[in-house]
Design a protein around this motif. Structure first.
Motif, PDB file in Angstrom:
ATOM      1  N   ASP A 154       3.667   9.296   8.621  1.00 43.65           N
ATOM      2  CA  ASP A 154       3.938  10.245   7.526  1.00 43.65           C
ATOM      3  C   ASP A 154       4.663  10.287   6.591  1.00 43.65           C
ATOM      4  O   ASP A 154       4.782  10.487   5.410  1.00 43.65           O
ATOM      5  CB  ASP A 154       3.675  11.855   8.279  1.00 43.65           C
ATOM      6  N   PHE A 155       6.023  10.183   7.266  1.00 40.23           N
ATOM      7  CA  PHE A 155       7.132  10.083   6.192  1.00 40.23           C
ATOM      8  C   PHE A 155       7.039   9.176   5.303  1.00 40.23           C
ATOM      9  O   PHE A 155       7.192   9.154   3.952  1.00 40.23           O
ATOM     10  CB  PHE A 155       8.452  10.097   7.177  1.00 40.23           C
ATOM     11  N   PHE A 156       6.715   7.824   5.771  1.00 42.41           N
ATOM     12  CA  PHE A 156       6.668   6.880   4.894  1.00 42.41           C
ATOM     13  C   PHE A 156       5.588   7.092   3.749  1.00 42.41           C
ATOM     14  O   PHE A 156       5.752   6.584   2.708  1.00 42.41           O
ATOM     15  CB  PHE A 156       6.079   5.515   5.655  1.00 42.41           C
ATOM     16  N   TYR A 157       4.483   7.565   4.271  1.00 45.66           N
ATOM     17  CA  TYR A 157       3.426   8.074   3.249  1.00 45.66           C
ATOM     18  C   TYR A 157       3.876   8.769   2.156  1.00 45.66           C
ATOM     19  O   TYR A 157       3.589   8.761   0.801  1.00 45.66           O
ATOM     20  CB  TYR A 157       2.157   8.308   3.775  1.00 45.66           C
ATOM     21  N   GLY A 158       4.491   9.716   2.712  1.00 46.80           N
ATOM     22  CA  GLY A 158       5.251  10.911   1.616  1.00 46.80           C
ATOM     23  C   GLY A 158       6.289  10.106   0.622  1.00 46.80           C
ATOM     24  O   GLY A 158       6.126  10.392  -0.504  1.00 46.80           O
ATOM     25  N   CYS A 159       6.938   9.136   0.974  1.00 46.63           N
ATOM     26  CA  CYS A 159       7.786   8.512   0.122  1.00 46.63           C
ATOM     27  C   CYS A 159       7.106   7.568  -0.661  1.00 46.63           C
ATOM     28  O   CYS A 159       7.197   7.288  -2.093  1.00 46.63           O
ATOM     29  CB  CYS A 159       8.730   7.433   0.960  1.00 46.63           C
ATOM     30  N   TYR A 160       5.864   6.869  -0.138  1.00 45.87           N
ATOM     31  CA  TYR A 160       5.178   5.907  -1.087  1.00 45.87           C
ATOM     32  C   TYR A 160       4.454   6.796  -2.085  1.00 45.87           C
ATOM     33  O   TYR A 160       4.481   6.241  -3.235  1.00 45.87           O
ATOM     34  CB  TYR A 160       4.026   5.270   0.066  1.00 45.87           C
ATOM     35  N   GLU A 161       3.873   8.174  -1.750  1.00 46.27           N
ATOM     36  CA  GLU A 161       3.275   8.784  -2.784  1.00 46.27           C
ATOM     37  C   GLU A 161       4.293   9.087  -3.875  1.00 46.27           C
ATOM     38  O   GLU A 161       4.026   9.155  -5.098  1.00 46.27           O
ATOM     39  CB  GLU A 161       2.691  10.110  -2.110  1.00 46.27           C
ATOM     40  N   ASN A 162       5.430   9.474  -3.417  1.00 50.36           N
ATOM     41  CA  ASN A 162       6.398   9.877  -4.453  1.00 50.36           C
ATOM     42  C   ASN A 162       6.790   8.886  -5.341  1.00 50.36           C
ATOM     43  O   ASN A 162       6.950   8.935  -6.803  1.00 50.36           O
ATOM     44  CB  ASN A 162       7.959  10.214  -3.767  1.00 50.36           C
ATOM     45  N   THR A 163       6.862   7.606  -5.102  1.00 52.87           N
ATOM     46  CA  THR A 163       7.000   6.589  -6.024  1.00 52.87           C
ATOM     47  C   THR A 163       5.955   6.301  -7.003  1.00 52.87           C
ATOM     48  O   THR A 163       6.150   6.345  -8.362  1.00 52.87           O
ATOM     49  CB  THR A 163       6.938   5.175  -5.088  1.00 52.87           C
ATOM     50  N   TYR A 164       4.696   6.726  -6.787  1.00 54.12           N
ATOM     51  CA  TYR A 164       3.554   6.566  -7.707  1.00 54.12           C
ATOM     52  C   TYR A 164       3.597   7.909  -8.578  1.00 54.12           C
ATOM     53  O   TYR A 164       3.407   7.893  -9.688  1.00 54.12           O
ATOM     54  CB  TYR A 164       2.302   6.665  -6.858  1.00 54.12           C
ATOM     55  N   LYS A 165       3.908   9.100  -8.018  1.00 62.06           N
ATOM     56  CA  LYS A 165       4.044  10.271  -8.875  1.00 62.06           C
ATOM     57  C   LYS A 165       5.150  10.414  -9.971  1.00 62.06           C
ATOM     58  O   LYS A 165       4.945  10.670 -10.909  1.00 62.06           O
ATOM     59  CB  LYS A 165       4.280  11.517  -7.887  1.00 62.06           C
ATOM     60  N   GLU A 166       6.222   9.445  -9.532  1.00 61.30           N
ATOM     61  CA  GLU A 166       7.339   9.339 -10.574  1.00 61.30           C
ATOM     62  C   GLU A 166       6.808   8.465 -11.797  1.00 61.30           C
ATOM     63  O   GLU A 166       7.347   8.865 -12.869  1.00 61.30           O
ATOM     64  CB  GLU A 166       8.552   8.542  -9.812  1.00 61.30           C
ATOM     65  N   HIS A 167       5.763   7.669 -11.663  1.00 55.58           N
ATOM     66  CA  HIS A 167       5.207   7.017 -12.764  1.00 55.58           C
ATOM     67  C   HIS A 167       3.917   7.629 -13.000  1.00 55.58           C
ATOM     68  O   HIS A 167       3.067   6.861 -14.009  1.00 55.58           O
ATOM     69  CB  HIS A 167       5.164   5.669 -12.286  1.00 55.58           C
ATOM     70  N   TRP A 168       3.540   8.569 -12.692  1.00 54.45           N
ATOM     71  CA  TRP A 168       2.328   9.448 -13.168  1.00 54.45           C
ATOM     72  C   TRP A 168       1.088   8.940 -12.730  1.00 54.45           C
ATOM     73  O   TRP A 168       0.025   8.606 -13.335  1.00 54.45           O
ATOM     74  CB  TRP A 168       2.411   9.683 -14.642  1.00 54.45           C
ATOM     75  N   ASN A 169       1.087   8.103 -11.716  1.00 51.69           N
ATOM     76  CA  ASN A 169      -0.031   7.374 -11.156  1.00 51.69           C
ATOM     77  C   ASN A 169      -0.513   7.884  -9.744  1.00 51.69           C
ATOM     78  O   ASN A 169       0.443   8.422  -9.042  1.00 51.69           O
ATOM     79  CB  ASN A 169       0.504   5.921 -11.003  1.00 51.69           C
ATOM     80  N   ALA A 170      -1.725   7.752  -9.451  1.00 51.71           N
ATOM     81  CA  ALA A 170      -2.045   7.898  -8.295  1.00 51.71           C
ATOM     82  C   ALA A 170      -2.173   6.661  -7.414  1.00 51.71           C
ATOM     83  O   ALA A 170      -2.074   5.712  -7.832  1.00 51.71           O
ATOM     84  CB  ALA A 170      -3.700   8.337  -7.997  1.00 51.71           C
ATOM     85  N   PRO A 171      -1.469   6.956  -6.066  1.00 53.72           N
ATOM     86  CA  PRO A 171      -1.483   5.598  -5.073  1.00 53.72           C
ATOM     87  C   PRO A 171      -2.648   5.001  -4.853  1.00 53.72           C
ATOM     88  O   PRO A 171      -3.663   5.726  -4.694  1.00 53.72           O
ATOM     89  CB  PRO A 171      -0.889   6.365  -3.952  1.00 53.72           C
ATOM     90  N   TYR A 172      -2.630   3.611  -4.670  1.00 54.63           N
ATOM     91  CA  TYR A 172      -3.862   2.836  -4.524  1.00 54.63           C
ATOM     92  C   TYR A 172      -4.391   3.088  -3.149  1.00 54.63           C
ATOM     93  O   TYR A 172      -5.538   3.058  -2.743  1.00 54.63           O
ATOM     94  CB  TYR A 172      -3.571   1.364  -4.779  1.00 54.63           C
ATOM     95  N   LEU A 173      -3.430   3.216  -2.257  1.00 49.29           N
ATOM     96  CA  LEU A 173      -3.496   3.293  -0.790  1.00 49.29           C
ATOM     97  C   LEU A 173      -3.553   4.489  -0.040  1.00 49.29           C
ATOM     98  O   LEU A 173      -2.915   5.495  -0.429  1.00 49.29           O
ATOM     99  CB  LEU A 173      -3.042   2.139  -0.102  1.00 49.29           C
TER     100      LEU A 173
END
Length: 382
Positions: A224-243
């Motif tokens: 869960d923590f990893f996925y929150g970090c993964y989502e943050n990376t995409y949000k910083e670029h104004w994109n939705a995560p692929y996975l």
């Protein structure tokens, strides 16, 4: 003895034995039955997202003998080999570029088998079968991304054009291997070694410590923590995560030892995380994210900790992911990567072939220039 050969097209792997598939696919985690199935099961790579499965299955006398992961794509996102200029050229001339056929692992710019078969002849059959399918579907083109060297030979024999790229990979010393991380640092030039130590010191002085979690050590809270970090990376670029979170849970459940989480902590709280995949003697850096900025945190979490893990656990290679000349200063060296292309319209095929000849010459020169700036000490020779 006459052996009947048949190539089928399937839109799911559910009727293919995971054991038979994985026996031919080998140790690469990205082409495992579980990984590719999870992309479809969790709706990450499906028709709605622009990835419509058209996998080729090779059978000999009714027995599974090979496969080629294949998709019909309605866009070029999630590929990391950029063909937007080609698509624009088609559209400017009134010719449809999409859909196109693509053999790749969705959202994963890592080298691996694309023609999954034990024999060169069968790999050629699959490569030619994909061309025939592209013709039958009357679509513009067929592309194979990040194939292994043995696939490249079969693709050339089948008439594909090759395109060269570059990534940055770390390799352990052949034979003996680095004794420890300090032994690795000792091989670097003075300036690069000093810079690495400075960056690591900043992270340490910020109170950051690390945990490596692999396999069953990874629990729900860590994912869960990893996925929150993964989502943050995409949000910083104004994109939705692929996975999706469900996807990562499914691949972890299917093959837990393929997954390594590098978790950074500070003041007793989790701060950042990188996810790496492991197969055989190779680790693949894939995703990372953080809750806050700390100088040097990205390099330490994604690269230095990954190299340290490889040395400690005897892994031979660490593929650092797509792009990034900055990785050289962390001990990763330029490594050629390849893609293969077949274009149905001979007018465009000729133009793209000429472009690839020029681009390959330029890319080869670029890699040679990068190699001249190695981060490692030059060893005097007689």
């Amino acid at each position: 003895m006459n052996r009947e050969v048949e190539i089928q097209v399937v839109d799911t792997l559910e009727d293919i034995s995971p054991e038979e598939w994985n026996r031919l696919a080998g140790a690469n985690p990205f082409v495992s039955h579980g990984f590719l199935s999870a992309l479809q099961d969790t709706h990450c790579a499906v028709k709605r997202t622009g990835w419509r499965a058209h996998h080729l299955i090779l059978k000999r006398n009714g027995v599974f003998a090979g496969a080629m992961p294949l998709y019909l794509k309605s866009h070029s996102r999630g590929e990391y080999v950029f063909d937007h200029a080609w698509a624009d050229a088609f559209e400017r001339h009134g010719v449809r570029y999409y859909p196109k056929a693509l053999s790749a692992v969705p959202f994963s710019p890592v080298t691996g088998p694309r023609l999954i078969a034990a024999e060169h002849a069968d790999r050629v059959l699959l490569a030619r079968g994909a061309i025939e399918l592209t013709r039958q579907l009357d679509i513009s083109s067929l592309h194979v991304l990040f194939p292994h060297a043995q696939d490249i030979e079969a693709l050339k024999d089948a008439g594909y054009m090759l395109r060269e790229g570059v990534q940055f990979h770390w390799e352990n010393l052949p034979g003996a291997g680095y004794e420890n991380f300090d032994a690795f640092l000792a091989t670097m030039s003075h300036d690069k070694r000093k810079k690495v130590k400075q960056d690591r010191r900043r992270v340490t002085e910020a109170g950051v410590t690390y945990k490596w979690l692999r396999g069953r050590q990874i629990d729900k809270s860590a994912l869960d923590f990893f996925y929150g970090c993964y989502e943050n990376t995409y949000k910083e670029h104004w994109n939705a995560p692929y996975l999706t979170r469900e996807f990562f849970g499914q691949i972890h459940a299917d093959a837990p030892d393929n997954m390594l989480l590098v978790i950074a902590e500070a003041d007793g709280e989790r701060l950042a995380c990188a996810l790496n995949m492991i197969g055989g003697d190779t680790m693949y850096g894939r995703y990372w994210g953080t809750r806050e900025f700390v100088s040097g945190l990205h390099f330490e979490t994604c690269y230095m900790q990954g190299i340290a893990y490889c040395i400690e656990h005897g892994l031979a290679r660490f593929e650092g992911g797509a792009q990034g000349v900055h990785k050289m200063s962390r001990g990763m060296l330029p490594t050629p990567t390849w893609s293969a292309h077949w274009i149905a319209d001979q007018r465009f095929a000729h133009a793209i072939g000429e472009f690839l000849d020029e681009e390959t010459a330029a890319m080869t020169q670029h890699i040679e220039e990068l190699e001249a700036h190695t981060p490692f000490r030059k060893i005097a020779t007689d």
